[in-house]
Design a protein around this motif. Structure first.
Motif, short mmCIF file in Angstrom:
data_model
loop_
_atom_site.label_atom_id
_atom_site.label_comp_id
_atom_site.label_asym_id
_atom_site.label_seq_id
_atom_site.Cartn_x
_atom_site.Cartn_y
_atom_site.Cartn_z
N MET A 1 0.92 -1.13 0.03
CA MET A 1 0.17 0.01 -0.06
C MET A 1 0.74 1.25 -0.04
O MET A 1 1.86 1.33 0.76
CB MET A 1 -1.01 0.24 1.27
N GLU A 83 -3.38 2.07 -8.23
CA GLU A 83 -4.69 1.03 -7.90
C GLU A 83 -4.52 0.75 -6.32
O GLU A 83 -3.40 0.68 -5.73
CB GLU A 83 -4.85 -0.02 -8.64
N PRO A 84 -5.76 0.52 -5.77
CA PRO A 84 -5.30 0.08 -4.42
C PRO A 84 -4.61 -0.78 -3.85
O PRO A 84 -4.01 -1.14 -3.05
CB PRO A 84 -6.80 -0.39 -3.76
N GLY A 85 -4.38 -2.16 -4.97
CA GLY A 85 -3.12 -3.06 -4.63
C GLY A 85 -1.91 -2.80 -5.01
O GLY A 85 -1.21 -3.55 -4.47
N ASP A 86 -1.74 -1.54 -5.29
CA ASP A 86 -0.13 -1.33 -5.64
C ASP A 86 0.62 -0.99 -4.24
O ASP A 86 0.21 -0.26 -3.39
CB ASP A 86 -0.09 0.10 -6.39
N ASP A 87 1.65 -1.86 -4.15
CA ASP A 87 2.63 -1.82 -3.05
C ASP A 87 3.37 -0.31 -2.74
O ASP A 87 3.69 0.09 -1.65
CB ASP A 87 3.65 -3.06 -2.88
N ALA A 92 3.66 0.70 -9.12
CA ALA A 92 2.41 1.07 -9.73
C ALA A 92 2.98 1.26 -11.28
O ALA A 92 2.32 0.84 -12.26
CB ALA A 92 1.80 2.39 -9.08
N ARG A 95 3.55 -2.00 -12.95
CA ARG A 95 2.24 -2.60 -13.34
C ARG A 95 1.94 -1.95 -14.78
O ARG A 95 1.13 -2.66 -15.37
CB ARG A 95 1.28 -2.22 -11.95
#
Length: 195
Positions: A1, A83-87, A92, A95
């Motif tokens: 996150m 996106e919410p799942g990006d660490d 990001a 991705r």
């Protein structure tokens, strides 16, 4: 996150290397400090939101990968919304490059810009025109640019819903020089280094 600390650290680095661009970063800094609770990555945030892009530099060819963006009609590096799942912010960017070009994972070598850590090498602030199809009004993007070295095949797999085509532009192309004017000399250094 992606954390507030990561965002603040990234902006601090950008303020250090671009002291003349403080005014451009201030609205984003203020939004991070504010207690409004609205996510900077939330694309429904009509005041503007954070995006990332990945500059893919093909070191053997001395070229950068640009995509012909379907909605904007411009040749730009792959990138998009967090996106919410990006660490992390760099994750990001990886991705987005992967989704839009098929160049993924270890094929992308991140360029570390600050103390051995990958951070944004540049940023853009621009207005995105209204998109009736998505029900979005005109809004601002605060785009963080990350840099990746690549030495793989020239052919890439674009996402046809995002892009009309791709092209490996030479670094000396006038359009590339304008697009990357603040970091162009750094890109030239990277392709002249021994591999």
């Amino acid at each position: 996150m992606i954390t507030t600390a990561e965002l603040e650290c990234t902006l601090e680095y950008l303020r250090d290397i671009y002291p003349e661009r403080q005014a451009e970063l201030e609205p984003l800094s203020e939004r991070i400090r504010s207690s409004s609770g609205r996510s900077l990555a939330d694309r429904s945030n009509s005041e503007g939101h954070l995006t990332v892009s990945g500059t893919v530099l093909h070191v053997r060819m001395g070229r950068v990968l640009l995509l012909h963006h379907r909605a904007l009609g411009l040749w730009i590096p792959p990138g998009g919304h967090i996106e919410p799942g990006d660490d992390s912010l760099p994750a990001a960017a990886v991705r987005e490059v992967c989704e839009e070009t098929g160049i993924c994972g270890h094929a992308l070598r991140p360029v570390c810009m600050s103390g051995g850590l990958q951070t944004a090498l540049d940023f853009d602030v621009f207005t995105v025109p209204a998109n009736e199809r998505r029900g979005e009004g005109a809004h601002r993007h605060y785009n963080l640019r990350y840099l990746f070295l690549y030495d793989g095949p020239e052919e890439v797999r674009i996402a046809p819903d995002e892009s009309l085509g791709y092209r490996w532009y030479p670094l000396d192309d006038p359009y590339v020089r304008r697009l990357y004017e603040r970091i162009w000399s750094r890109l030239r250094q990277l392709v002249s280094l021994p591999r």
